[in-house]
Design an enzyme around this catalytic site. Structure first.
Site, PDB file in Angstrom:
ATOM      1  N   ASN B 414       0.810  -1.199   0.000  1.00 43.43           N
ATOM      2  CA  ASN B 414       0.000   0.000   0.000  1.00 43.43           C
ATOM      3  C   ASN B 414       0.849   1.256   0.000  1.00 43.43           C
ATOM      4  OD1 ASN B 414      -1.892   1.999   0.385  1.00 43.43           O
ATOM      5  ND2 ASN B 414      -3.121   0.835   1.817  1.00 43.43           N
ATOM      6  N   ASP B 415       1.425   1.571   1.141  1.00 47.24           N
ATOM      7  CA  ASP B 415       2.159   2.841   1.234  1.00 47.24           C
ATOM      8  C   ASP B 415       3.342   2.911   0.257  1.00 47.24           C
ATOM      9  OD1 ASP B 415       0.465   3.704   3.241  1.00 47.24           O
ATOM     10  OD2 ASP B 415       1.637   2.679   4.780  1.00 47.24           O
ATOM     11  N   VAL B 416       3.965   1.751  -0.024  1.00 44.84           N
ATOM     12  CA  VAL B 416       5.161   1.774  -0.871  1.00 44.84           C
ATOM     13  C   VAL B 416       4.828   1.965  -2.352  1.00 44.84           C
ATOM     14  CG1 VAL B 416       6.534   0.403   0.715  1.00 44.84           C
ATOM     15  CG2 VAL B 416       5.231  -0.746  -1.078  1.00 44.84           C
ATOM     16  N   ALA B 455       0.324   3.227   7.391  1.00 43.27           N
ATOM     17  CA  ALA B 455       0.558   4.596   7.820  1.00 43.27           C
ATOM     18  C   ALA B 455      -0.742   5.378   7.946  1.00 43.27           C
ATOM     19  CB  ALA B 455       1.506   5.303   6.851  1.00 43.27           C
TER      20      ALA B 455
END
Lengths: 100, 490
Positions: B414-416, B455
Site C-alpha cells: 500500500n504505502d510503498v 501509515a
C-alpha cells in the site's frame, strides 16, 4: 589485560570491520543479515557464563542465571531463525531450468 | 576440577578463532551464494567459544549454568523452528531483546560484586590508592563507566525489543501517545542517568553506593526502553529493531570490556557498527532520519495543511477478468507487500506466476526496500515459495520498466506504491521513494478491504483510472487467479 588505548583501537577496528561488511550487502540479504548479527551478539552467553561462574551471593546467582537463560535464548533463537531464512536462498541455476 | 595452567591460553586462542569466524561468517552472509555457509561458520565459532568458556579457571555454579543453557536453548530452538516465516521480524526482535537483557544482567552482576567488595573496605574518603589492593573486585573508572553504559543500553534494548515484538505480534496497539510524552520520556531518561551517575561517581571515588541507586538505575532504564518504543508506529519497527540490534551489540562490547573478554568486545562492536549502518540504510530507504523515526509524529497530529483531495472512484474487477488480462499481457510485474505475508499468499502467487511464465508472459517481482516489515522480508518469503531470485527486481531496477509493463499486480502493498509520496507535500510519507506502479498500463490491486495502509494514508493509486481493485484475502484471490488461468487452457 586490555587497557586504555589498546581497547580503543580494538573498538575502532572492530567498528570499521562491521561497517565494511555491511556496506557491501545487497538489500535482499538485509533481514537475514540483521538476524545473523543478532546471532553473533549471542556471544554475550560467554559473558553471562563468566558472570554466573563467579557469582557468590543468591542475588548474584539469580541475576546470573537470568543472564545465562536470556543469552542462551539469544544464541539458539538467533541461529535457528537465521539458518531458516538463509536455507531458502537457492541459487538461480535450477530455477532457470524451471522457466522452460 | 583442577585445570592445567595452560588452559586459559587455550581458551583465549579459541576466543580469537571464534572472533575470526564471526567476521568471516558475516562476510560470507553478504552474498546469497555463500550466505548459508556463513551462518554455519559463525555457528561453529559460537559453539567453540561456549564450550571453551567452561574451561576458564574458577568457574562455579556449573550445574545451574548448564541447566539454564539447556532450558534457554531448547525453548528458543523450538520457538524459532515453529514460527511461520511471516513472524520472522518479531522473532529477531525477541531474541535480540534477550541478548540485551543478558548484557544488562551481566553488568548488574559485576556492579553488585564491585559494590559489595567496596562495602567491606573501611570508608576512607576518598579511597587511598593502596587500599584498592584490598578491594576484591576492582573495576577501573573506564570499566565502571562502560559497565553502567552497558546496563543502560542493554536494558533499553531488552524492554524496547520486547515492546517491538509485542507490536509486530499484534499483542499491542500500534501506537500509544499522550500529551507531553517526549518530556515524560526525557524525564525518565534523565532520572536513570542521575541514578547511574551518582552511583558511578561514588564508585570511582571508592565509596560504596546505596543499593537503591543501582536498583533505580536498572528499573528506570528498563522503563525508558518501554516508554521510548511505545509511541513508535508499526511501520517504523524494522528501523527500531535494527537500532536495538546495534544497541545490544554495543552493550555486549562494553560488558566484554568489563569482563576483559576479547571475543565479546570484537563480536559486540562488529554488530554495533554493522547494526548502526543497517539502521541508517533502512531509515534512508524510507526517506526518514533516525531522529524522525524515534521522535517524529508519523500519522500523529495530522500535519499542517489538509492533504490533497483524491478524485475518482474505486473500480472493482473480478478474478477471472484479471487473470485473462494478465494471461494476454506481455510483461507483468508483481508487487508484493506485507498483506501477502499476512495472507500467506506467496505460494499461490508463485504458482500463478509460473502459469503466466509458461504462457510466455515475462513476469517480474518488484520489491520495495521496505516492503513488509523489514528490508528483505519479501525476498525471504518469495524465496520460501521457491521464486528464483533472478526474477526479483529491486526498486531502482524496476521503476524505469513500469511504463513498458502491461499489468502491475499489487498484492498487499500500500504505502510503498502510493503516488502521494511523490505529489503531495503535506502527506506524512512525502518524499519516500516508491515503486512507480501507477506508470504501468494497467494496475490490479488485490486488497482485503477498503481500509488504509499501515501509515493510515489514503492511497491515490487505488483511485487512478488504470487501476482495478480485486477484493479478497490475498491467498483466496491468488487461488482464484490460478483457477481463472487454468480455465483458459481447457
Amino acid at each position: 589485560m586490555i587497557t586504555g588505548f589498546l581497547a580503543l583501537y580494538i573498538f575502532m577496528l572492530a567498528a570499521f570491520t562491521g561497517y565494511e561488511i555491511i556496506s557491501r550487502v545487497p538489500v535482499i540479504l538485509h533481514t537475514p543479515l540483521m538476524s545473523g548479527s543478532n546471532f553473533v551478539h549471542g556471544i554475550v552467553l560467554v559473558g553471562a557464563m563468566v558472570a554466573l561462574g563467579h557469582a557468590e551471593t543468591p542475588v548474584e546467582i539469580t541475576i546470573g542465571v537470568i543472564a545465562v537463560l536470556l543469552a542462551a535464548g539469544n544464541v539458539a533463537g538467533g541461529y535457528v531463525v537465521t539458518e531458516r531464512m538463509l536455507e531458502m536462498f537457492k541459487t538461480s541455476k535450477p530455477a532457470a531450468g524451471e522457466k522452460k | 576440577m583442577v585445570l592445567p595452567a595452560w588452559m586459559p591460553t587455550v581458551v583465549e586462542a579459541i576466543y580469537f578463532i571464534a572472533a575470526v569466524l564471526f567476521i568471516w561468517g558475516l562476510k560470507r552472509m553478504s552474498s546469497p551464494r555463500t550466505a548459508r555457509n556463513g551462518i554455519i561458520w559463525a555457528g561453529i565459532g559460537m559453539a567453540a567459544a561456549i564450550v571453551a568458556t567452561f574451561f576458564l579457571p574458577g568457574m562455579h555454579n556449573l550445574p545451574l549454568m548448564i541447566g539454564a543453557i539447556v532450558v534457554g536453548v531448547v525453548l528458543s530452538w523450538i520457538v524459532g523452528r515453529r514460527v511461520p516465516m511471516t513472524a520472522m521480524p518479531q522473532m529477531v526482535a525477541l531474541f535480540n531483546g534477550m541478548g540485551g537483557g543478558a548484557a544488562a544482567a551481566i553488568g548488574a552482576v559485576e556492579l553488585i560484586k564491585f559494590n559489595a567488595a567496596l562495602m567491606l573496605v573501611p570508608d576512607t574518603s576518598p579511597i587511598q590508592p593502596e587500599a584498592w589492593v584490598n578491594v576484591a573486585v576492582h573495576l577501573s573508572p573506564v570499566e565502571l563507566v562502560l559497565a553502567f553504559l552497558g546496563v543502560l543500553i542493554g536494558a533499553v534494548s531488552f524492554t524496547g525489543s520486547l515492546i517491538a515484538f509485542a507490536k509486530l505480534q499484534g499483542w499491542m496497539d500500534r501506537r500509544f501517545v499522550f500529551p507531553l510524552q517526549r518530556w515524560v520520556n526525557l524525564a525518565i531518561f534523565a532520572a536513570a542517568v542521575v541514578c547511574g551517575a551518582l552511583a558511578l561517581a561514588a564508585g570511582i571515588e571508592g565509596h560504596a553506593f546505596a543499593w537503591g541507586l543501582l536498583v533505580g538505575f536498572v528499573v528506570l532504564s528498563l522503563v525508558f526502553g518501554i516508554a521510548m518504543t511505545l509511541p513508535i508506529g508499526g511501520a517504523d519497527m524494522p528501523v527500531v529493531i535494527s537500532m536495538y540490534n546495534a544497541f545490544t551489540g554495543l552493550a555486549v562490547a562494553f560488558e566484554g570490556f568489563v569482563l576483559q573478554n576479547e571475543a565479546m568486545i570484537i563480536a559486540g562492536m562488529v554488530v554495533g557498527a554493522a547494526g548502526t549502518l543497517l539502521t541508517q540504510l533502512m531509515a534512508k530507504a524510507m526517506n526518514r532520519s533516525l531522529g524522525n523515526v524515534l521522535f517524529g509524529n508519523f500519522g500523529g497530529g495530522g500535519g499542517a495543511g489538509e492533504s490533497q483531495e483524491i478524485a475518482g472512484a474505486l473500480k472493482p474487477i473480478d478474478a477471472n477478468d484479471a487473470a485473462v488480462m494478465m494471461a494476454y499481457a506481455e510483461r507483468v510485474a508483481i508487487v508484493p507487500g506485507y498483506g501477502m505475508a499476512v495472507a500467506q499468499a506467496q505460494h499461490k502467487i508463485w504458482e500463478f506466476a509460473k502459469l503466466l511464465i509458461a504462457r510466455g508472459v515475462k513476469v517480474k517481482f518488484a520489491i520495495h526496500p521496505v516492503a513488509g516489515r523489514m528490508p528483505g522480508h519479501m525476498n525471504v518469503l518469495l524465496a520460501e515459495a521457491g521464486v528464483p531470485y533472478d526474477l526479483i527486481a529491486d526498486m531502482d531496477d524496476i521503476n524505469p520498466e513500469f511504463p513498458n509493463t502491461d499489468v502491475a499486480l499489487v498484492i498487499g502493498a500500500n504505502d510503498v506504491v502510493n503516488p502521494v509520496a511523490r505529489t503531495d507535500k503535506s502527506s506524512p510519507i512525502y518524499g519516500m521513494p516508491i515503486l512507480d506502479v501507477a506508470n504501468a498500463k494497467n494496475v490490479i490491486v488485490i486488497k482485503r478491504g477498503r481500509g488504509k495502509g499501515f501509515a493510515g494514508i489514503e492511497n491515490a493509486l487505488f483511485y487512478a483510472d488504470n487501476t482495478r481493485m480485486l477484493y479478497g484475502d490475498g491467498q483466496a484471490a491468488a487461488g482464484e487467479l490460478v483457477a481463472g488461468l487454468k480455465t483458459l487452457d481447457v
